[in-house]
Design a protein around this motif. Structure first.
Motif, PDB file in Angstrom:
ATOM      1  N   GLY A  37       0.928  -1.246   0.023  1.00 54.90           N
ATOM      2  CA  GLY A  37      -0.032   0.104   0.087  1.00 54.90           C
ATOM      3  C   GLY A  37       0.980   1.092   0.130  1.00 54.90           C
ATOM      4  O   GLY A  37       2.026   1.214   0.393  1.00 54.90           O
ATOM      5  N   MET A  42      -3.772   0.772  -3.433  1.00 61.10           N
ATOM      6  CA  MET A  42      -3.218  -0.571  -2.820  1.00 61.10           C
ATOM      7  C   MET A  42      -2.742  -1.254  -3.937  1.00 61.10           C
ATOM      8  O   MET A  42      -3.361  -1.226  -4.899  1.00 61.10           O
ATOM      9  N   TYR A  50      -5.156  -0.225  -7.175  1.00 59.96           N
ATOM     10  CA  TYR A  50      -6.593  -0.027  -6.803  1.00 59.96           C
ATOM     11  C   TYR A  50      -6.519   1.260  -6.072  1.00 59.96           C
ATOM     12  O   TYR A  50      -5.560   1.472  -4.942  1.00 59.96           O
ATOM     13  N   ASP A  52      -8.073   2.930  -2.961  1.00 60.10           N
ATOM     14  CA  ASP A  52      -8.802   2.414  -1.481  1.00 60.10           C
ATOM     15  C   ASP A  52      -9.777   3.589  -1.049  1.00 60.10           C
ATOM     16  O   ASP A  52      -9.261   4.526  -0.918  1.00 60.10           O
ATOM     17  N   ASN A  55     -10.475   2.357   3.382  1.00 60.48           N
ATOM     18  CA  ASN A  55      -9.518   2.093   4.394  1.00 60.48           C
ATOM     19  C   ASN A  55      -9.438   3.653   5.427  1.00 60.48           C
ATOM     20  O   ASN A  55      -8.483   4.410   4.995  1.00 60.48           O
ATOM     21  N   HIS A  62      -1.493   4.916   3.239  1.00 56.80           N
ATOM     22  CA  HIS A  62      -0.936   3.800   3.512  1.00 56.80           C
ATOM     23  C   HIS A  62       0.804   3.896   3.665  1.00 56.80           C
ATOM     24  O   HIS A  62       1.265   4.599   2.784  1.00 56.80           O
ATOM     25  N   LEU A 398     -11.501   0.222  -4.894  1.00 55.72           N
ATOM     26  CA  LEU A 398     -12.321  -0.572  -3.784  1.00 55.72           C
ATOM     27  C   LEU A 398     -13.235   0.257  -2.635  1.00 55.72           C
ATOM     28  O   LEU A 398     -12.898   1.230  -2.423  1.00 55.72           O
ATOM     29  N   PRO A 413     -11.999   6.986   2.634  1.00 58.31           N
ATOM     30  CA  PRO A 413     -10.598   6.761   2.058  1.00 58.31           C
ATOM     31  C   PRO A 413      -9.554   7.423   2.921  1.00 58.31           C
ATOM     32  O   PRO A 413     -10.146   8.219   3.923  1.00 58.31           O
TER      33      PRO A 413
END
Length: 459
Positions: A37, A42, A50, A52, A55, A62, A398, A413
């Protein structure tokens, strides 16, 4: 970094053999094997990128280099428990106190949001001398037994509602009993809490606390009407209880306008206890409870110490300080306000185009899109929401769903999510919804044609 030695199928087979089926994956029909990440992205084992949108734990992105560096440097020097005098824990408490109302000035450090809410429950009971708890319908406050008991989202599928738990309606102005056309939904929903409290008192019950996420997440990305919390707090405190604001999902600048989501309810509103977790460690297991001197002193009066082996460790507090530094240096709270507003604007434009988009709600980078089958009934479009999430995944985005009907697309996000990310996500959503609608129209046309042909044969 060495290449991944095990393929996705082998990892999945090993997981199925070694882990309980209760430990579920995102996208269970075709799970993604994530190996890296960075920021709001990610990457799977094949290097596919992707965006994200799930998260909120990786709050500042990340593997943020400054957070990783802080953990690494402190790990090289010392990591021990909080019974030793150390600068990090007091520095971290001081920095957190600067973000909160002056009244919330005593801190306890833990490892997870569940631990934080469990301690908040203990604090409330010790301070008030009462036992019962009022919670919102569909709420989720953690996975410990004490918290399953106050989480309708969970206990309705398990042992049911305990006699000391009292459930008030979710202050949802789109689906609840008091909707957007009500002249004063905040007062109306707060009166429901008063009714619940009165009903409990008539049975001889005594209220210790009211627990609520400042923005209910599992309930469907709900934004309570302004003025609701102050009115509820008045009813709860009159009954001898305290107000617990669960900021685990939504604190630390995510709402943009304020650092804490409870501040959306007015600058004069101050909870008695605030719990935080997830985002405050950017993925590192750290959590916190902030409360008043009065509540803390009542807890101290038991003579029983509060000790948490890893809570408040030098490494955890170094990570927490680094997260605060990044939030400040990169101005991520203001960023969440601007990007979140832009995302809401784009989604609002899609709402005019696609009737399936029933409600767009949220603040900052906490946004919910309520999918409906019919505007009049607002029936949840559960299957359609699942389809959209699956198709977005195929487009390397995602996203997940929540809400009682599992029909709310929820955006939360990492805070570094950009304007370009918002444009791309909404463009992909538009394409998916357009394709779905075209397919439905084609199916309807074929059905009508076949029906007409059938009538012609019978005549």
């Amino acid at each position: 970094m060495a290449s991944d030695p095990r393929g996705k199928a082998a990892t999945l087979a090993l997981r199925r053999r070694l882990l309980s089926n209760s430990c579920r994956l995102f996208f269970p029909e075709d799970p993604i094997k994530i190996v890296r990440g960075q920021g709001q992205y990610m990457y799977d084992e094949e290097g596919t990128e992707y965006i994200d949108c799930i998260n909120n734990v990786a709050h500042v992105g990340h593997c943020h280099p400054l957070v990783v560096q802080a953990a690494h440097e402190q790990n090289q020097v010392l990591n021990t428990n909080s019974r030793y005098l150390h600068d990090n824990i007091v520095d971290y408490a001081q920095r957190l106190s600067e973000t909160l109302p002056e009244k919330l000035c005593v801190f306890y450090f833990l490892n997870s949001g569940s631990e934080a809410n469990d301690l908040a429950l203990r604090l409330a009971r010790q301070y008030t001398g009462h036992w019962d708890v009022v919670v919102l319908d569909h709420a989720y406050h953690g996975h410990l037994s004490s918290l399953i008991d106050i989480s309708p989202y969970k206990f309705r599928d398990l042992d049911g509602q305990k006699e000391w738990v009292h459930v008030a309606p979710l202050p949802d102005t789109y689906r609840g009993p008091y909707r957007e056309d009500h002249p004063s939904p905040a007062v109306a929903y707060a009166s429901e809490v008063k009714r619940v409290v009165s009903s409990a008192q008539e049975k001889g019950r005594k209220i210790a606390a009211f627990f609520a996420e400042s923005l209910p997440s599992v309930g469907g990305q709900i934004v309570p009407p302004a003025g609701y919390f102050p009115a509820v707090a008045e009813h709860i405190r009159r009954a001898g209880g305290v107000f617990v604001a669960d900021e685990i999902q939504v604190g630390f600048g995510r709402v943009g306008k304020h650092f804490w989501a409870f501040q959306l309810q007015g600058e004069d509103f101050v909870p008695d206890i605030v719990t935080m977790g997830k985002s405050i460690g950017n993925g590192h297991p750290v959590a916190c409870v902030a409360t008043t001197q009065a509540v803390a002193r009542a807890f101290e009066a038991t003579g029983v110490e509060y000790f948490n082996t890893f809570g408040g460790s030098p490494v955890s507090c170094a990570v927490g300080l680094a997260v605060l530094d990044v939030l400040e240096k990169e101005q991520l709270q203001a960023h969440a306000a601007s990007v979140g507003s832009f995302l809401m604007e784009l989604l609002g434009q899609q709402k005019a185009k696609h009737p399936i988009l029933g409600d767009i709600r949220g603040v900052g980078l906490f946004v919910g899109v309520d999918l409906i089958k019919d505007e009049a009934t607002r029936m949840p479009a559960t299957e359609e929401a699942d389809y959209v999430v699956s198709r977005l995944k195929e487009n390397h985005i995602l996203l997940s769903t929540d809400g009682p009907g599992k029909n709310v697309l929820k955006f939360k996000p990492p805070m570094c999510f950009t304007l370009d990310n918002a444009r791309l996500v909404v463009a992909k959503l538009d394409a998916i919804l357009t394709g779905e609608l075209e397919a439905k129209r084609l199916l309807l046309t074929v059905s009508r044609t076949q029906h007409a042909q059938g009538l012609g044969c019978d005549s």
